[in-house]
Design an enzyme around this catalytic site. Structure first.
Site, short mmCIF file in Angstrom:
data_model
loop_
_atom_site.label_atom_id
_atom_site.label_comp_id
_atom_site.label_asym_id
_atom_site.label_seq_id
_atom_site.Cartn_x
_atom_site.Cartn_y
_atom_site.Cartn_z
N GLU A 212 8.93 25.78 -52.40
CA GLU A 212 8.99 24.55 -51.59
C GLU A 212 8.04 24.67 -50.41
O GLU A 212 7.77 25.78 -49.94
CB GLU A 212 10.46 24.37 -51.14
CG GLU A 212 10.76 23.31 -50.12
CD GLU A 212 10.55 21.89 -50.61
OE1 GLU A 212 9.44 21.59 -51.09
OE2 GLU A 212 11.48 21.08 -50.47
N ASP A 213 7.51 23.54 -49.96
CA ASP A 213 6.61 23.59 -48.80
C ASP A 213 7.38 23.75 -47.49
O ASP A 213 7.10 24.64 -46.71
CB ASP A 213 5.66 22.37 -48.77
CG ASP A 213 6.41 21.04 -48.87
OD1 ASP A 213 7.64 21.06 -49.08
OD2 ASP A 213 5.78 19.99 -48.74
N ASP B 159 13.55 21.40 -44.44
CA ASP B 159 13.74 20.61 -43.23
C ASP B 159 15.23 20.27 -43.08
O ASP B 159 16.01 21.15 -42.74
CB ASP B 159 12.83 19.37 -43.38
CG ASP B 159 12.64 18.57 -42.13
OD1 ASP B 159 12.47 19.15 -41.06
OD2 ASP B 159 12.64 17.32 -42.21
N LYS C 111 12.25 24.88 -40.99
CA LYS C 111 12.51 24.23 -39.70
C LYS C 111 14.02 24.22 -39.48
O LYS C 111 14.68 23.19 -39.72
CB LYS C 111 12.04 22.76 -39.77
CG LYS C 111 10.59 22.52 -39.52
CD LYS C 111 10.43 21.03 -39.22
CE LYS C 111 9.35 20.41 -40.01
NZ LYS C 111 9.29 18.94 -39.87
N PHE D 188 6.44 17.60 -36.53
CA PHE D 188 5.98 17.09 -37.82
C PHE D 188 4.61 17.68 -38.12
O PHE D 188 3.66 17.50 -37.36
CB PHE D 188 5.93 15.56 -37.83
CG PHE D 188 5.82 15.04 -39.23
CD1 PHE D 188 6.94 14.94 -40.03
CD2 PHE D 188 4.59 14.70 -39.77
CE1 PHE D 188 6.84 14.52 -41.36
CE2 PHE D 188 4.48 14.27 -41.08
CZ PHE D 188 5.61 14.17 -41.87
N VAL D 189 4.52 18.41 -39.22
CA VAL D 189 3.28 19.09 -39.57
C VAL D 189 2.63 18.47 -40.81
O VAL D 189 3.32 17.89 -41.65
CB VAL D 189 3.52 20.61 -39.81
CG1 VAL D 189 3.94 21.29 -38.51
CG2 VAL D 189 4.54 20.85 -40.90
N ASP E 114 1.90 15.98 -46.13
CA ASP E 114 1.28 14.69 -45.81
C ASP E 114 1.98 13.93 -44.70
O ASP E 114 3.14 14.21 -44.36
CB ASP E 114 1.32 13.79 -47.05
CG ASP E 114 2.73 13.29 -47.34
OD1 ASP E 114 3.65 14.13 -47.42
OD2 ASP E 114 2.94 12.07 -47.46
N ARG F 54 -3.11 15.85 -46.81
CA ARG F 54 -2.74 16.96 -47.71
C ARG F 54 -3.90 17.92 -47.94
O ARG F 54 -3.70 19.09 -48.25
CB ARG F 54 -2.31 16.42 -49.08
CG ARG F 54 -1.02 15.64 -49.08
CD ARG F 54 -0.55 15.42 -50.53
NE ARG F 54 0.45 14.38 -50.66
CZ ARG F 54 1.76 14.54 -50.50
NH1 ARG F 54 2.23 15.72 -50.18
NH2 ARG F 54 2.59 13.53 -50.65
P1 IMP Z 1 14.28 17.84 -46.41
O1 IMP Z 1 14.93 17.23 -47.60
O2 IMP Z 1 14.53 17.07 -45.15
O3 IMP Z 1 14.57 19.32 -46.23
O4 IMP Z 1 12.75 17.61 -46.56
C1 IMP Z 1 11.98 18.38 -47.27
C2 IMP Z 1 10.75 17.63 -47.69
O5 IMP Z 1 10.30 16.68 -46.73
C3 IMP Z 1 9.66 18.65 -47.80
O6 IMP Z 1 9.59 19.15 -49.09
C4 IMP Z 1 8.42 17.90 -47.37
O7 IMP Z 1 7.82 17.33 -48.51
C5 IMP Z 1 8.93 16.82 -46.45
N1 IMP Z 1 8.77 17.24 -45.03
C6 IMP Z 1 9.69 17.77 -44.19
N2 IMP Z 1 9.17 18.05 -42.99
C7 IMP Z 1 7.88 17.71 -43.08
C8 IMP Z 1 6.78 17.76 -42.14
O8 IMP Z 1 6.87 18.22 -40.99
N3 IMP Z 1 5.59 17.32 -42.61
C9 IMP Z 1 5.41 16.82 -43.87
N4 IMP Z 1 6.40 16.75 -44.75
C10 IMP Z 1 7.62 17.19 -44.36
MG MG Z 2 8.40 19.59 -50.57
#
Ligand code: IMP
Ligand code: MG
Length: 179
Positions: free
Chosen positions: A97-98, A101, A129, A152-153, A159, A165
């Site tokens: 996973e990238d 969050d 995060k 926010f990165v 993206d 990206r």
């Molecule tokens: P989560 O479901 O909130 O944990 O979000 C995860 C997904 O949201 C990640 O896989 C990213 O694709 C996107 N995401 C979360 N934070 C960021 C950010 O700071 N920049 C860009 N995409 C983000």
């Molecule tokens: Mg992702």
């Protein structure tokens, strides 16, 4: 610097060094296990490519795509957009996973993959995060590249409204871009 980027958070070389370390650690832990790496598109694109090239064990790769995000905030629900094609029953699965969050996406992905009865399931995330995690999410990543503040990165696969990206580094987006 690219338009809209406030500052570089993680430069290219630092990304590559850390990904090399993660791949070495995972290769050691999965020796002889023929892991299946499953990347969560699209954000994981660059990370997955660089990571798997440095894995030294025989492995398979697959991708899935979910949609969970809109602009700079989680939209609250997760949809499966593209499924894996590998039969993972009885396999050692590693999710790539990238960014971890709120945890909504990874919780969905884990629940979804666990139904397919893998032998084991672990998570590698390039970024974590922890400040943004929802209280109900108890899931932990098994391998973390970098723990970052609640900003926010973009870049290196990540993206803002589908742009940025292609940047080879991870940068912090200027708030003017999304305010
Ligand atoms: P989560 O479901 O909130 O944990 O979000 C995860 C997904 O949201 C990640 O896989 C990213 O694709 C996107 N995401 C979360 N934070 C960021 C950010 O700071 N920049 C860009 N995409 C983000
Ligand atoms: Mg992702």
């Amino acid at each position: 610097m690219e338009n809209g980027i406030q500052r570089v958070l993680i430069p290219t070389q630092q990304l590559q060094d850390r990904i090399g370390q993660l791949a070495a650690e995972v290769s050691k832990d999965y020796a002889g296990k023929k892991p299946v790496f499953i990347g969560v598109l699209k954000g994981v694109l660059m990370f997955m490519g660089d990571f798997v090239q440095q894995v030294t064990e025989p492995c398979e790769i697959d991708m899935m795509r979910i949609s969970s995000y809109c602009g700079t905030g989680s939209k609250g629900s997760v949809d499966l957009v593209m499924d894996i094609s590998t039969d993972i029953r009885g396999r050692h699965v590693v999710i790539l996973e990238d960014v971890f969050d709120t945890g909504r996406s990874l919780s969905y992905v884990c629940d979804y993959l666990l139904e397919k009865e893998p032998a084991s399931l672990k998570i590698v995330t390039l970024l974590d995060k922890p400040e943004k995690r929802l209280p109900e999410v108890t899931l932990k990543a098994d391998y973390v590249g970098f723990t970052i503040p609640n900003e926010f990165v973009v870049g290196y696969g990540m993206d803002y409204n589908e742009f940025y990206r292609n940047l080879p580094y991870i940068g912090i987006l200027s708030p003017e871009v999304y305010q």
